[in-house]
Design an enzyme around this catalytic site. Structure first.
Site: not given
Ligand code: AMP
Length: 186
Positions: A15, A90, A127, A133, A144
């Protein structure tokens, strides 16, 4: 008027990479709540301190904290003529907040990138290994994915019901998937 897009997809669907390409092609800002939160963690701001452990566990940061970030970001002048949202909304509550605050046109198209879950776990662990990581343990990766399926996937129906959904097959090279997204946005 520029496009107001949302990129939806499970963790490991590529993404972030696609979002960067789309935003560049269309000349709109790429607004990633994950990036904003990671920056807050790195800068050890109050928000970052609150978010850190939650993010490490692969859970969702409380809606009000993330929503405040997004509302502030959407008020910036560069977002006046369009944007690509990546990672927000989300869950259904965030989608409702967004719609109630700005109206249905806050998203003209939600692009859902589709990849099945065993392939995702494989990609994410690969990855993690390549990037060293160690936080991406299999448990966190599966959590996740579970959070995605429980909280985020229902948004596909939310935007389908509003006739704002474009579904794209996410299996293939970055270029192939990007080509499908561009096609879907025509
Ligand atoms: P991402 O890079 O989009 O996978 O986001 C990394 C982490 O940030 C996620 O696993 C959540 O813990 C947090 N996060 C990102 N966007 C949101 C959102 N809209 N609502 C809640 N937590 C978020």
């Amino acid at each position: 008027m520029g496009r107001k897009l949302l990129l939806l997809g499970p963790p490991g669907a590529g993404k972030g990479t696609q979002a960067g390409h789309i935003a560049k092609l269309l000349g709109i800002p790429h607004i990633s709540t994950g990036d904003m939160l990671r920056q807050a963690v790195a800068e050890e701001t109050e928000l970052g301190m609150q978010a850190k452990a939650i993010m490490e566990a692969g859970d969702l940061v409380p809606d009000d904290l993330v929503t405040a970030l997004v509302i502030e970001r959407l008020a910036q002048p560069d977002a006046a003529c369009g944007y690509l949202l990546d990672g927000y909304p989300r869950n259904a509550a965030q989608a409702d907040t967004l719609t109630n605050t700005y109206g249905d046109d806050v998203i003209d198209t939600a692009i859902a990138v589709d990849v099945e879950s065993e392939e995702l776990v494989r990609r994410i662990l690969q990855r993690a290994k390549e990037q060293g990581r160690t936080d991406d343990t299999e448990d966190v990766v599966r959590n996740r994915l579970n959070v995605y399926q429980a909280d985020t996937e229902p948004l596909i129906g939310y935007y389908r019901d509003r006739e704002r959904l474009a579904e794209v097959d996410g299996v293939g090279s970055v270029d192939e998937v990007f080509g499908r997204i561009v096609e879907a946005l025509r």
